[in-house]
Design an enzyme around this catalytic site. Structure first.
Site, PDB file in Angstrom:
ATOM      1  N   ASP A 192       3.672   9.591  -0.778  1.00  0.00           N
ATOM      2  CA  ASP A 192       2.511   8.788  -0.209  1.00  0.00           C
ATOM      3  C   ASP A 192       2.102   7.680  -1.126  1.00  0.00           C
ATOM      4  O   ASP A 192       2.084   8.092  -2.556  1.00  0.00           O
ATOM      5  CB  ASP A 192       1.342   9.835  -0.237  1.00  0.00           C
ATOM      6  CG  ASP A 192       0.064   9.563   0.879  1.00  0.00           C
ATOM      7  OD1 ASP A 192       0.086   8.463   1.137  1.00  0.00           O
ATOM      8  OD2 ASP A 192      -0.520  10.484   1.312  1.00  0.00           O
ATOM      9  N   HIS A 212       0.822  -1.225   0.110  1.00  0.00           N
ATOM     10  CA  HIS A 212      -0.099  -0.006   0.098  1.00  0.00           C
ATOM     11  C   HIS A 212       0.811   1.428  -0.066  1.00  0.00           C
ATOM     12  O   HIS A 212       0.316   2.335  -0.288  1.00  0.00           O
ATOM     13  CB  HIS A 212      -1.062  -0.051   1.182  1.00  0.00           C
ATOM     14  CG  HIS A 212      -1.935  -1.062   1.282  1.00  0.00           C
ATOM     15  ND1 HIS A 212      -3.314  -0.735   1.037  1.00  0.00           N
ATOM     16  CD2 HIS A 212      -1.869  -2.528   1.251  1.00  0.00           C
ATOM     17  CE1 HIS A 212      -4.000  -1.872   0.946  1.00  0.00           C
ATOM     18  NE2 HIS A 212      -3.208  -2.891   0.984  1.00  0.00           N
TER      19      HIS A 212
END
Ligand code: G6P
Length: 516
Positions: free
Chosen positions: A409, A176
């Site tokens: 991110d 992720h």
């Protein structure tokens, strides 16, 4: 759930076997023990649960993970038609595997060393032990020939450990968070073990094409394996007696040099959100009324800007505050006209880098508010709290400008939540090019958060943007987020993973081959 008294029982003799197992550090439910001793399992509102719930319900699925508290030894149970299989973490595991290796070694390393990673051999040893425990738990509940989908950086050794115990399983892994360039990844003293751990999977998913590229480059540099696009040939060491069985596998073939290889794929599958559920909330009259109330509470400024983040050094909260503070200092904006709401939800509070970040952010907010707020208008409304989804959607509706200024991110789902909530086709998204979401959300105002002057210009552009331009940009953003939601993400991943062996009916394939 299939009880296996008469069918193929898992090797440890456990009674239940599941066709699809999701393994993640955190379970989709947190164990909460109340003062009177009663226990509640509270569903964590994460998108992954929503995405996988229908698949898990249809597939006879189980979720293996940690309940979020130390030394919990709860037995497996059912919640919302999903079987929950808890893994125990001791206080020592939490300190060394979770806070240490996962969040003070891997997290900063994988986010381009924004904070310096710490390398401790005891943390690594704990990471190996805990990964083994997760692998054993998954192996003990997986049905013969079943599928196991391992999630995220906390569990990168699980695929290899699982394959060694259960070669019959199909194994997927999804990362992720970003996967760093080799020049950074190569700092890790245990880099080879991590790569080998991941290569135990049949399919390794990443957020961005660049992450998948960094991973295959690391494989080439460290192990010299042959790669062809997204395919990696992992040489097999097989005893001659095992050969016929292995050769029968659709993923095993003979390479040009005559060596038997297992093909592993490393590809990007950008994660998304349950778009429709955000839009449904945004259309609710009570939530719209709450949005109006929020604006009134802020003194009805002309422009409300919003930041929503876990309080994490990867999110660029300091850069955002600096840009806004300078705009106030320059007189380019005033607190009567523009206010910033910053939600910073508490996270990993026992890790030193997070404690330091909190001090820095709160010092900066205090200074800016002290210098510029008036009795009736606050420059920055700072909220160190988490909120339910309803309140978040009201905040999204109340905000004219959404600020996502992450320094690095994996994806940033807040950006997608904002877009999903703006069914009115209004609102401006300022988005860091270092967030995975920037690959998809191209009509946002893209910024380099390190460039404070550029960031200030983007804020002014967002504040002044005309309605027509806002609508045009938001429409394009919404098209992407509505088309590619989290159900589509999970179905794209699972159908790619299961393609060579036949895609089972629990994987919705209505989006067809183009997703693969
Ligand atoms: C990121 C990670 C997740 C993690 C979440 C919250 O999104 O990718 O794996 O669960 O942060 O962090 P926490 O340490 O509280 O689980």
């Amino acid at each position: 759930m299939i009880f296996t008294d008469e069918t193929a029982a898992p090797s440890n003799g456990s009674r239940a076997a599941y066709d699809l197992i999701v393994v993640s550090n955190r379970l989709p439910v947190d164990k909460v023990t109340h003062a009177d001793g009663t226990v509640e399992w509270r569903t964590s509102p994460g998108g992954l649960v929503t995405a996988l719930e229908p698949v898990m319900q249809q597939a006879d699925g189980a979720w293996v993970g940690w309940a979020g508290v130390a030394d919990d030894t709860s037995e497996p149970f059912e919640q919302d038609d999903i079987s929950i299989v808890p893994v125990t973490l001791t206080a020592d595991d939490i300190e060394n595997y979770y806070e240490g290796f996962s969040n003070d070694t891997l997290w900063p390393l994988y986010h381009d060393v924004i904070a310096p990673p710490t390398y401790h051999r005891e943390w690594w040893e704990s990471y190996v032990r805990v990964n083994q425990r997760f692998a054993e738990k998954a192996a003990s509940v997986a049905a013969q020939g079943g599928t196991v989908w391992v999630q995220d950086y906390q569990l990168q050794l699980v695929p290899k450990m699982l394959r060694e115990m259960r070669p019959d399983l199909t194994i997927g892994f999804f990362n992720h968070i970003p996967f760093p360039a080799y020049g950074i990844f190569s700092q890790l003293p245990w880099r080879q073990q991590i790569i080998e751990g991941l290569l135990g999977a049949d399919l390794i998913g990443f957020q961005r094409a660049a992450d998948a590229g960094n991973f295959t480059r690391a494989v080439r540099r460290l192990l010299s394996y042959t790669t062809r696009g997204s395919a990696i040939d992992v040489p097999l060491e097989v005893a001659p007696d095992d050969e016929p069985e292995v050769v029968g596998s659709p993923r095993v073939s003979t390479a040009k040099n005559g060596v038997l290889v297992r093909t592993v794929n490393a590809r990007h599958f950008p994660i998304s959100i349950d778009t429709q559920s955000f839009e449904n909330l945004a259309r609710r009259p009570d939530i719209q009324a709450r949005a109006r109330e929020i604006r009134e509470g802020l003194g009805n400024p002309k422009v409300v800007m919003l930041g929503v983040d876990r309080l994490d050094y990867t999110k660029g909260i300091g850069h955002r505050l600096k840009a806004f503070g300078e705009l106030l200092a320059d007189g380019a904006v005033t607190v009567e006209d523009v206010t910033l709401v910053q939600v910073a939800s508490p996270s990993r509070e026992r890790v030193a880098a997070y404690q330091q970040l909190r001090d820095e952010v709160e010092l900066t907010v205090g200074r800016i508010n002290g210098d510029y707020s008036t009795i009736s208008h606050t420059a920055i409304s700072y909220l160190h709290q988490g909120y339910p989804r309803e309140e978040m959607v009201a905040l999204y509706l109340a905000s004219d400008v959404m600020l996502v200024t992450a320094l690095r991110d994996g994806m940033n789902l807040v950006a997608k939540e904002y877009v999903a909530s703006r069914f009115d086709n209004d609102g401006v998204l300022v988005l860091s090019e270092f967030a995975g979401a920037a690959d998809e959300l191209k009509t946002a105002l893209l910024v380099n958060p390190h460039d404070i002057d550029g960031l200030k210009e983007a804020l002014l552009e967002a504040i002044a943007m005309k309605k027509g331009e806002r609508t045009k940009r938001m429409r394009a953003l919404r098209k992407r987020v509505l088309d590619y939601d989290v159900a589509r993400w999970s179905s794209a991943f699972l159908s790619t993973l299961l393609d060579p062996t036949g895609v089972p009916s629990y994987v919705t394939t209505k989006w067809g081959a183009s997703d693969r």
